[in-house]
Structure formats: structure tokens, C-alpha cells
Design an enzyme around this catalytic site. Structure first.
Site, mmCIF file in Angstrom:
data_model
loop_
_atom_site.group_PDB
_atom_site.id
_atom_site.type_symbol
_atom_site.label_atom_id
_atom_site.label_comp_id
_atom_site.label_asym_id
_atom_site.label_seq_id
_atom_site.Cartn_x
_atom_site.Cartn_y
_atom_site.Cartn_z
ATOM 1 N N VAL A 62 -59.825 48.844 3.173
ATOM 2 C CA VAL A 62 -59.006 47.948 1.495
ATOM 3 C C VAL A 62 -59.206 47.275 1.194
ATOM 4 O O VAL A 62 -59.182 46.449 0.494
ATOM 5 C CB VAL A 62 -59.337 48.935 0.637
ATOM 6 C CG1 VAL A 62 -59.527 50.302 0.318
ATOM 7 C CG2 VAL A 62 -56.930 49.253 0.071
ATOM 8 N N GLY A 111 -51.522 53.620 3.777
ATOM 9 C CA GLY A 111 -51.841 53.635 5.302
ATOM 10 C C GLY A 111 -51.698 52.519 5.780
ATOM 11 O O GLY A 111 -52.012 51.138 4.629
ATOM 12 N N CYS A 112 -51.965 51.353 6.803
ATOM 13 C CA CYS A 112 -52.205 50.105 7.005
ATOM 14 C C CYS A 112 -53.039 50.203 8.212
ATOM 15 O O CYS A 112 -53.218 50.903 9.237
ATOM 16 C CB CYS A 112 -51.346 49.677 7.206
ATOM 17 S SG CYS A 112 -50.757 48.347 7.629
ATOM 18 N N HIS A 161 -48.540 46.042 -1.268
ATOM 19 C CA HIS A 161 -48.370 46.408 0.510
ATOM 20 C C HIS A 161 -48.999 44.939 0.926
ATOM 21 O O HIS A 161 -48.154 44.432 2.123
ATOM 22 C CB HIS A 161 -49.615 46.611 0.942
ATOM 23 C CG HIS A 161 -50.053 47.397 2.382
ATOM 24 N ND1 HIS A 161 -49.751 48.526 2.736
ATOM 25 C CD2 HIS A 161 -51.006 46.746 3.020
ATOM 26 C CE1 HIS A 161 -49.965 48.345 3.882
ATOM 27 N NE2 HIS A 161 -50.760 47.238 3.989
ATOM 28 N N GLU A 162 -50.059 44.092 0.422
ATOM 29 C CA GLU A 162 -50.199 42.248 1.102
ATOM 30 C C GLU A 162 -49.587 41.693 1.131
ATOM 31 O O GLU A 162 -49.227 41.175 1.548
ATOM 32 C CB GLU A 162 -51.537 42.049 0.299
ATOM 33 C CG GLU A 162 -52.955 43.156 0.928
ATOM 34 C CD GLU A 162 -53.236 43.379 2.099
ATOM 35 O OE1 GLU A 162 -53.091 43.111 3.108
ATOM 36 O OE2 GLU A 162 -53.174 45.136 2.551
ATOM 37 N N HIS A 176 -46.968 42.077 4.026
ATOM 38 C CA HIS A 176 -47.525 41.673 4.987
ATOM 39 C C HIS A 176 -47.331 40.062 5.449
ATOM 40 O O HIS A 176 -46.565 39.802 5.993
ATOM 41 C CB HIS A 176 -48.879 41.291 4.779
ATOM 42 C CG HIS A 176 -49.708 42.755 5.654
ATOM 43 N ND1 HIS A 176 -48.983 43.304 6.816
ATOM 44 C CD2 HIS A 176 -49.908 43.926 5.150
ATOM 45 C CE1 HIS A 176 -49.487 44.696 7.327
ATOM 46 N NE2 HIS A 176 -49.772 45.253 6.238
HETATM 47 ZN ZN ZN Z 1 -51.234 46.313 6.289
#
Ligand code: ZN
Length: 176
Positions: free
Chosen positions: A47, A107-108, A150-151, A154
Site C-alpha cells: 500500500v 506488515g512491511c 509507518h512511512e 522508515h
Molecule cells: Zn515498511
């Protein structure tokens, strides 16, 4: 095929650097954006993707247009409906983040095949530059708020497994 680097690669643990705004329209940055879109499109369950996941330590992430599809939780996204283009976020920053949190399954693409449960703010608004170097703001709840967190993690060298509980393997079918 653009390689998505996996946990253990040191680029995933670096703090990514901001992109110079005047460089956004250069061939170099446009190629990175295009590679990120290709890498994301190659993953049926993906996504979003951050530049470090293709080994580029810059503050860029891409959200797949498919999450804005009517059939994919569009009711959870503020301000915006039926956008199907991938959205590009360059030098993203949180403008607002709710105190209210939710536990979400996560998840990733760089931590296959693990999933876990992460506490995330249930609403978030970010500002960023798009691929044409225009500044914009976007708020969302649910999945989109989770993606923002989440991003941006990162871009700061943080992976969801640093924060997750109940980390376990899951097969592709269950992940959908
Ligand atoms: Zn990720």
C-alpha cells in the site's frame, strides 16, 4: 525489476536526508519516484513504500492509489475521494497527530514475512511536497493515518518490528 531491500540492510536504519526542493523536478529525483512506483506496483499487497526501501536514503514515500479506490476504505479518508493515482510525499512532516490511538495489524515490504500489532495514532495530518514541488496537506484516519506513521518511521530508520507486539509469520493469502 526494482529490488526492495530487506531487514538487515543498513539503509533501512539510516536517517534519510531531505530532498532539496529545487531538485524535485530533476531527472535524478523523478527517476527515484518512478522506481518507487514500479517497486510498489510489483507487490500485490503493498500500500506504500519509502525511498530507503529501494536503497535511496532520501525523505520520500509513495502511497498506492489503490487505497483511495472506492472499494478500498475510501470512507475512512478525509478531504479526498476516488483518487486512484499514487500520491508522492517529499519531505513529509506531521502537522497534526491524534492522541487517540488504535492497535493495528501491520506488515512491511522490507520485513517479509512478518506481521504484528502496532499502536498508532488513529488520525494524522501531514504536509509534504508533491512530485511537481508543490506543497500540500493531507489528513486521514485508519489505514491512511497508519501508513503516514509507518512511512515516516522508515525515513527515520525505524521499522514496525521495533514497536510491534505479537510478531508472527503470515502467508500471502492471509495477508490480503
Ligand atoms: Zn515498511
Amino acid at each position: 525489476m526494482i529490488e526492495i531491500v530487506q531487514n538487515g540492510h543498513k539503509v533501512l536504519r539510516e536517517k534519510a536526508k531531505p530532498v532539496l526542493i529545487q531538485k524535485i523536478k530533476t531527472e535524478e529525483i523523478q527517476k527515484i519516484i518512478s522506481d518507487m512506483k514500479k517497486a510498489l506496483a510489483s507487490q500485490s499487497d503493498g500500500v506504500a513504500i519509502a525511498a530507503p526501501q529501494i536503497a535511496v536514503p532520501l525523505r520520500i514515500f509513495v502511497v498506492s492509489g489503490k487505497i483511495f479506490n472506492e472499494n478500498f476504505m475510501h470512507d475512512k479518508i478525509n478531504n479526498i475521494k476516488n483518487i486512484k493515482e499514487d500520491l508522492i510525499f517529499i519531505n513529509p512532516e506531521f502537522k497534526k497527530i491524534s492522541k487517540d490511538k488504535k492497535t493495528m495489524t501491520e506488515g512491511c515490504l522490507s520485513v517479509r514475512p512478518l506481521y504484528g500489532k502496532v499502536r498508532r495514532a488513529s488520525r494524522a495530518t501531514v504536509t509534504a511536497y508533491d512530485e511537481n514541488a508543490k506543497k500540500f496537506e493531507l489528513g486521514g484516519s485508519g489505514l491512511l493515518a497508519q501508513i503516514f506513521q509507518h512511512e515516516i518511521d522508515h525515513l527515520d530508520g525505524v521499522l514496525f518490528i521495533d514497536k510491534a507486539k505479537d510478531v508472527h509469520e503470515i502467508n500471502d493469502e492471509d495477508a490480503k
